[in-house]
Design a protein around this motif. Structure first.
Motif, PDB file in Angstrom:
ATOM      1  N   LEU A 119      -5.641   0.975   6.773  1.00  0.00           N
ATOM      2  CA  LEU A 119      -6.374   2.216   7.052  1.00  0.00           C
ATOM      3  C   LEU A 119      -5.698   3.028   8.150  1.00  0.00           C
ATOM      4  O   LEU A 119      -5.575   4.256   8.049  1.00  0.00           O
ATOM      5  CB  LEU A 119      -7.811   1.882   7.454  1.00  0.00           C
ATOM      6  CG  LEU A 119      -8.695   1.249   6.373  1.00  0.00           C
ATOM      7  CD1 LEU A 119     -10.010   0.786   6.969  1.00  0.00           C
ATOM      8  CD2 LEU A 119      -8.932   2.227   5.228  1.00  0.00           C
ATOM      9  N   LYS A 120      -5.245   2.338   9.172  1.00  0.00           N
ATOM     10  CA  LYS A 120      -4.615   3.020  10.302  1.00  0.00           C
ATOM     11  C   LYS A 120      -3.275   3.640   9.912  1.00  0.00           C
ATOM     12  O   LYS A 120      -2.988   4.798  10.253  1.00  0.00           O
ATOM     13  CB  LYS A 120      -4.424   2.021  11.449  1.00  0.00           C
ATOM     14  CG  LYS A 120      -3.779   2.599  12.699  1.00  0.00           C
ATOM     15  CD  LYS A 120      -3.937   1.648  13.884  1.00  0.00           C
ATOM     16  CE  LYS A 120      -3.429   0.265  13.575  1.00  0.00           C
ATOM     17  NZ  LYS A 120      -3.567  -0.657  14.729  1.00  0.00           N
ATOM     18  N   GLU A 121      -2.451   2.884   9.185  1.00  0.00           N
ATOM     19  CA  GLU A 121      -1.102   3.344   8.868  1.00  0.00           C
ATOM     20  C   GLU A 121      -1.081   4.418   7.784  1.00  0.00           C
ATOM     21  O   GLU A 121      -0.139   5.218   7.716  1.00  0.00           O
ATOM     22  CB  GLU A 121      -0.227   2.163   8.436  1.00  0.00           C
ATOM     23  CG  GLU A 121       0.026   1.131   9.526  1.00  0.00           C
ATOM     24  CD  GLU A 121       0.891   1.656  10.659  1.00  0.00           C
ATOM     25  OE1 GLU A 121       1.494   2.747  10.518  1.00  0.00           O
ATOM     26  OE2 GLU A 121       0.949   0.989  11.711  1.00  0.00           O
ATOM     27  N   THR A 122      -2.096   4.435   6.919  1.00  0.00           N
ATOM     28  CA  THR A 122      -2.090   5.393   5.794  1.00  0.00           C
ATOM     29  C   THR A 122      -3.073   6.548   5.982  1.00  0.00           C
ATOM     30  O   THR A 122      -3.245   7.357   5.062  1.00  0.00           O
ATOM     31  CB  THR A 122      -2.418   4.678   4.470  1.00  0.00           C
ATOM     32  OG1 THR A 122      -3.776   4.185   4.520  1.00  0.00           O
ATOM     33  CG2 THR A 122      -1.463   3.530   4.202  1.00  0.00           C
ATOM     34  N   GLN A 123      -3.695   6.656   7.146  1.00  0.00           N
ATOM     35  CA  GLN A 123      -4.758   7.641   7.312  1.00  0.00           C
ATOM     36  C   GLN A 123      -4.280   9.077   7.117  1.00  0.00           C
ATOM     37  O   GLN A 123      -5.055   9.946   6.702  1.00  0.00           O
ATOM     38  CB  GLN A 123      -5.420   7.488   8.688  1.00  0.00           C
ATOM     39  CG  GLN A 123      -4.506   7.646   9.868  1.00  0.00           C
ATOM     40  CD  GLN A 123      -5.227   7.371  11.186  1.00  0.00           C
ATOM     41  OE1 GLN A 123      -6.437   7.522  11.271  1.00  0.00           O
ATOM     42  NE2 GLN A 123      -4.489   6.941  12.201  1.00  0.00           N
ATOM     43  N   ASN A 124      -2.987   9.324   7.371  1.00  0.00           N
ATOM     44  CA  ASN A 124      -2.460  10.679   7.199  1.00  0.00           C
ATOM     45  C   ASN A 124      -1.649  10.846   5.922  1.00  0.00           C
ATOM     46  O   ASN A 124      -0.985  11.870   5.738  1.00  0.00           O
ATOM     47  CB  ASN A 124      -1.596  11.059   8.416  1.00  0.00           C
ATOM     48  CG  ASN A 124      -2.423  11.144   9.693  1.00  0.00           C
ATOM     49  OD1 ASN A 124      -3.553  11.631   9.676  1.00  0.00           O
ATOM     50  ND2 ASN A 124      -1.870  10.659  10.787  1.00  0.00           N
ATOM     51  N   TRP A 125      -1.695   9.840   5.036  1.00  0.00           N
ATOM     52  CA  TRP A 125      -0.972   9.941   3.773  1.00  0.00           C
ATOM     53  C   TRP A 125      -1.755  10.849   2.830  1.00  0.00           C
ATOM     54  O   TRP A 125      -2.953  10.651   2.601  1.00  0.00           O
ATOM     55  CB  TRP A 125      -0.801   8.570   3.140  1.00  0.00           C
ATOM     56  CG  TRP A 125       0.133   7.647   3.868  1.00  0.00           C
ATOM     57  CD1 TRP A 125       0.469   7.680   5.189  1.00  0.00           C
ATOM     58  CD2 TRP A 125       0.841   6.529   3.305  1.00  0.00           C
ATOM     59  NE1 TRP A 125       1.335   6.670   5.496  1.00  0.00           N
ATOM     60  CE2 TRP A 125       1.583   5.943   4.363  1.00  0.00           C
ATOM     61  CE3 TRP A 125       0.914   5.978   2.037  1.00  0.00           C
ATOM     62  CZ2 TRP A 125       2.389   4.821   4.165  1.00  0.00           C
ATOM     63  CZ3 TRP A 125       1.707   4.867   1.835  1.00  0.00           C
ATOM     64  CH2 TRP A 125       2.445   4.296   2.887  1.00  0.00           C
ATOM     65  N   ASN A 126      -1.078  11.823   2.260  1.00  0.00           N
ATOM     66  CA  ASN A 126      -1.726  12.772   1.357  1.00  0.00           C
ATOM     67  C   ASN A 126      -1.597  12.276  -0.084  1.00  0.00           C
ATOM     68  O   ASN A 126      -0.881  12.841  -0.905  1.00  0.00           O
ATOM     69  CB  ASN A 126      -1.099  14.154   1.513  1.00  0.00           C
ATOM     70  CG  ASN A 126      -1.839  15.203   0.726  1.00  0.00           C
ATOM     71  OD1 ASN A 126      -3.038  15.065   0.468  1.00  0.00           O
ATOM     72  ND2 ASN A 126      -1.136  16.254   0.333  1.00  0.00           N
ATOM     73  N   CYS A 127      -2.297  11.185  -0.391  1.00  0.00           N
ATOM     74  CA  CYS A 127      -2.229  10.604  -1.731  1.00  0.00           C
ATOM     75  C   CYS A 127      -3.544   9.867  -2.004  1.00  0.00           C
ATOM     76  O   CYS A 127      -4.410   9.766  -1.132  1.00  0.00           O
ATOM     77  CB  CYS A 127      -1.056   9.623  -1.845  1.00  0.00           C
ATOM     78  SG  CYS A 127      -1.213   8.162  -0.785  1.00  0.00           S
ATOM     79  N   SER A 128      -3.695   9.372  -3.202  1.00  0.00           N
ATOM     80  CA  SER A 128      -4.851   8.557  -3.558  1.00  0.00           C
ATOM     81  C   SER A 128      -4.689   7.165  -2.951  1.00  0.00           C
ATOM     82  O   SER A 128      -3.634   6.530  -3.123  1.00  0.00           O
ATOM     83  CB  SER A 128      -4.967   8.459  -5.079  1.00  0.00           C
ATOM     84  OG  SER A 128      -5.941   7.510  -5.453  1.00  0.00           O
ATOM     85  N   LYS A 129      -5.719   6.674  -2.249  1.00  0.00           N
ATOM     86  CA  LYS A 129      -5.635   5.389  -1.560  1.00  0.00           C
ATOM     87  C   LYS A 129      -6.833   4.518  -1.938  1.00  0.00           C
ATOM     88  O   LYS A 129      -7.968   4.996  -1.964  1.00  0.00           O
ATOM     89  CB  LYS A 129      -5.613   5.609  -0.042  1.00  0.00           C
ATOM     90  CG  LYS A 129      -4.414   6.408   0.451  1.00  0.00           C
ATOM     91  CD  LYS A 129      -4.527   6.745   1.928  1.00  0.00           C
ATOM     92  CE  LYS A 129      -5.631   7.764   2.198  1.00  0.00           C
ATOM     93  NZ  LYS A 129      -5.688   8.185   3.606  1.00  0.00           N
ATOM     94  N   LYS A 130      -6.567   3.257  -2.199  1.00  0.00           N
ATOM     95  CA  LYS A 130      -7.628   2.360  -2.665  1.00  0.00           C
ATOM     96  C   LYS A 130      -7.391   0.963  -2.114  1.00  0.00           C
ATOM     97  O   LYS A 130      -6.266   0.464  -2.108  1.00  0.00           O
ATOM     98  CB  LYS A 130      -7.608   2.324  -4.201  1.00  0.00           C
ATOM     99  CG  LYS A 130      -8.651   1.447  -4.885  1.00  0.00           C
ATOM    100  CD  LYS A 130      -9.972   2.195  -5.025  1.00  0.00           C
ATOM    101  CE  LYS A 130     -10.860   1.579  -6.082  1.00  0.00           C
ATOM    102  NZ  LYS A 130     -10.422   1.861  -7.461  1.00  0.00           N
ATOM    103  N   ILE A 131      -8.466   0.318  -1.665  1.00  0.00           N
ATOM    104  CA  ILE A 131      -8.442  -1.093  -1.285  1.00  0.00           C
ATOM    105  C   ILE A 131      -9.374  -1.839  -2.224  1.00  0.00           C
ATOM    106  O   ILE A 131     -10.515  -1.421  -2.445  1.00  0.00           O
ATOM    107  CB  ILE A 131      -8.889  -1.310   0.171  1.00  0.00           C
ATOM    108  CG1 ILE A 131      -7.924  -0.643   1.143  1.00  0.00           C
ATOM    109  CG2 ILE A 131      -8.996  -2.804   0.486  1.00  0.00           C
ATOM    110  CD1 ILE A 131      -8.400  -0.658   2.590  1.00  0.00           C
ATOM    111  N   ILE A 132      -8.887  -2.924  -2.800  1.00  0.00           N
ATOM    112  CA  ILE A 132      -9.713  -3.796  -3.638  1.00  0.00           C
ATOM    113  C   ILE A 132      -9.762  -5.172  -2.985  1.00  0.00           C
ATOM    114  O   ILE A 132      -8.714  -5.789  -2.744  1.00  0.00           O
ATOM    115  CB  ILE A 132      -9.144  -3.908  -5.067  1.00  0.00           C
ATOM    116  CG1 ILE A 132      -9.124  -2.548  -5.745  1.00  0.00           C
ATOM    117  CG2 ILE A 132      -9.961  -4.909  -5.890  1.00  0.00           C
ATOM    118  CD1 ILE A 132      -8.457  -2.548  -7.109  1.00  0.00           C
ATOM    119  N   ASN A 133     -10.952  -5.629  -2.689  1.00  0.00           N
ATOM    120  CA  ASN A 133     -11.138  -6.964  -2.136  1.00  0.00           C
ATOM    121  C   ASN A 133     -11.592  -7.910  -3.237  1.00  0.00           C
ATOM    122  O   ASN A 133     -12.629  -7.676  -3.867  1.00  0.00           O
ATOM    123  CB  ASN A 133     -12.178  -6.935  -1.016  1.00  0.00           C
ATOM    124  CG  ASN A 133     -11.703  -6.146   0.193  1.00  0.00           C
ATOM    125  OD1 ASN A 133     -10.545  -6.240   0.588  1.00  0.00           O
ATOM    126  ND2 ASN A 133     -12.596  -5.367   0.790  1.00  0.00           N
TER     127      ASN A 133
END
Length: 247
Positions: A119-133
Motif C-alpha cells: 500500500l505504501k509503495e504503490t499509493q502514487n501508482w496511477n494504475c489498477s491495484k488489487k490485493i487478494i488474501n
C-alpha cells in the motif's frame, strides 16, 4: 502497458495453480517463496527466494521488488497473500511457543507487513491495484485442533475489511478482498489426513473428501480465483467463497 502479479508461496499448491492461470492470461509474474520451482512452466516466472517467517529485512526486500517495477508501464498490479501453514495440529495447550510463533508469523504477521508495504509503495501508482488474501472457511468455523489456524485466518479477514474501509478514502486506492478456496488437493490436505483422531476431531470428514474425489485440483482453483478477480462484482473488502461462484 503490462499486467503484473506478485504472489507469496507461488511455487507449489494453490499458488502454482494461481501462477498458471495468471501467466496464461498475459501477466508478468513474481513468485516469492522459500524454494524455487524448477519446472519448465516457471522459466518465465521471476522467482525470488525469501523465508517469510523471518521478518528481518522483509520490508526492505519487498520494497525493492516493487521499486524494480516500472510503475509508469503498469496497467494493473495484483498482490496475492497466498503463503500459509496449517502448523501443528492439536489442542492449543499442546503447541509450543515456537509452534505458536511460527504459525502466527506466516499466516498473520507476514501478510499484514507485506500488505502495508504494498500500500505504501504503490499509493502514487496511477494504475489498477488489487490485493487478494487467500483465507479459509476456518476463519469463521472453529475446528478442534486448529485453534491457531482458525484464529490467524480470522485476523486476515478482518484486516481485509478494515484496510478496504481505509482505502475507500484514498484517491485511486487499492481494492482488497479475501477468498476462501475450499478443499483443494494440496500437501496441506495430505498433512490433515495423516493426523491422529485425538488431535483432529474432523479427521474422517477429510479422509472421506479425498476418497470421494471431492477435492478441487490446484489447476481448477487457480483458474477460479483468477475469474473471481476479473469479475469485480463485489464491494471492496469482500470475503468471498469460491464455491459460491461455481456453476
Amino acid at each position: 502497458m503490462k499486467k503484473h502479479l506478485i504472489i507469496t508461496g507461488g511455487n507449489k499448491g494453490i499458488g502454482s495453480g494461481i501462477v498458471s492461470a495468471y501467466k496464461n492470461s498475459g501477466y508478468q509474474i513474481i513468485s516469492i517463496a522459500r524454494t524455487l520451482n524448477p519446472s519448465d512452466e516457471y522459466k518465465e516466472v521471476t522467482q525470488i527466494v525469501l523465508d517469510l517467517i523471518i521478518t528481518e529485512d522483509l520490508e526492505n526486500a519487498f520494497s525493492q521488488i516493487l521499486n524494480a517495477i516500472d510503475k509508469d508501464a503498469v496497467e494493473r498490479i495484483v498482490f496475492i497473500n497466498n503463503a500459509g501453514t496449517l502448523g501443528k495440529i492439536g489442542r492449543l495447550e499442546n503447541n509450543s511457543v515456537s509452534d505458536i510463533q511460527s504459525i502466527i508469523q506466516i499466516n498473520t504477521i507476514t501478510p499484514f507487513l507485506l500488505t502495508s508495504v504494498f500500500l505504501k509503495e504503490t499509493q502514487n501508482w496511477n494504475c489498477s491495484k488489487k490485493i487478494i488474501n487467500i483465507s479459509s472457511g476456518a476463519a469463521v468455523k472453529p475446528y478442534y485442533g486448529w485453534s491457531l489456524y482458525c484464529a490467524s485466518k480470522a485476523a486476515i479477514d478482518m484486516m481485509t475489511k478494515a484496510v478496504a474501509v481505509e482505502q475507500e478514502t484514498i484517491e485511486n486506492g487499492t481494492k482488497i478482498v479475501a477468498i476462501y478456496p475450499g478443499v483443494v488437493d494440496t500437501d496441506m490436505q495430505t498433512q490433515i489426513r495423516k493426523s491422529k483422531i485425538e488431535n483432529f476431531a474432523d479427521l474422517q470428514r477429510f479422509i472421506d473428501l479425498k476418497e470421494s474425489n471431492s477435492l478441487v485440483s490446484i489447476e481448477t482453483i487457480g483458474k477460479e480465483i483468477f475469474e473471481i478477480d476479473r469479475l469485480e462484482n463485489y464491494p471492496n473488502g469482500a470475503v468471498l467463497n469460491v464455491s459460491e461462484y461455481r456453476d
